[in-house]
Scaffold this active site. Sequence first.
Site, PDB file in Angstrom:
ATOM      1  N   CYS A  91       0.806  -0.991   0.429  1.00 19.56           N
ATOM      2  CA  CYS A  91      -0.017   0.126   0.069  1.00 19.56           C
ATOM      3  C   CYS A  91       1.131   0.634  -0.050  1.00 19.56           C
ATOM      4  CB  CYS A  91      -1.308  -0.276   1.701  1.00 19.56           C
ATOM      5  SG  CYS A  91      -2.060   1.135   1.136  1.00 19.56           S
ATOM      6  N   GLU A 134      -8.977  -0.605  -2.601  1.00 22.11           N
ATOM      7  CA  GLU A 134      -9.324   0.116  -2.627  1.00 22.11           C
ATOM      8  C   GLU A 134     -10.424   0.656  -2.302  1.00 22.11           C
ATOM      9  OE1 GLU A 134      -6.997   2.142  -3.417  1.00 22.11           O
ATOM     10  OE2 GLU A 134      -5.873   1.009  -3.901  1.00 22.11           O
ATOM     11  N   HIS A 137     -10.146   1.477   2.053  1.00 18.14           N
ATOM     12  CA  HIS A 137      -9.332   2.665   2.107  1.00 18.14           C
ATOM     13  C   HIS A 137     -10.745   3.715   2.249  1.00 18.14           C
ATOM     14  CE1 HIS A 137      -5.057   2.504   1.501  1.00 18.14           C
ATOM     15  NE2 HIS A 137      -5.155   2.051   0.718  1.00 18.14           N
TER      16      HIS A 137
HETATM   17 ZN    ZN Z   1      -3.608   0.838  -0.471  1.00 20.11          ZN
END
Ligand code: ZN
Length: 147
Positions: A91, A134, A137
């Site tokens: 990441c 993603e 996130h």
């Molecule tokens: Zn990430």
Amino acid sequence: MLLTIQTGQDNPILRQKTNKVKRITPEIKELILNMIETMDAKQGIGLAAPQVGQSLQIITIRPDPQQPAIVLINPEIIKKSFKKDIVEEGCLSLPSIQVEVKRPVSITVKAININNEQIKIKTDGLLSRVIQHEIDHLNGILIVDKK
Ligand code: ZN
């Protein structure tokens, strides 16, 4: 314009739930273009808006540098396979950390694109994995939570 990547597993912007994009304004379009530029410059294959300090439901993805970037706004996973696999992930917000993460192999995601059109993507393999990473996130979830 290159954006600053937010780092650190305790960074508040990376830990909060993001807001839905209500309207694709010129500012939102500019943010998206800057996210793509930043993702490419950092040789990332995906980037979520909180990683550049914006608490919004926007992700950019480019698993194959030969292909155009994929932009998903307000993405939502509507189907996932029962079958899961484990792959080591990194990441941009957690440099030098690699975690083996178990995820569904295939997913169907719906979202809107940069032209405000509804899109639906059914995919597996790397693209499926990057989309799931993603979208995590956008919910304040990092790979270190998946240990
Ligand atoms: Zn990430």
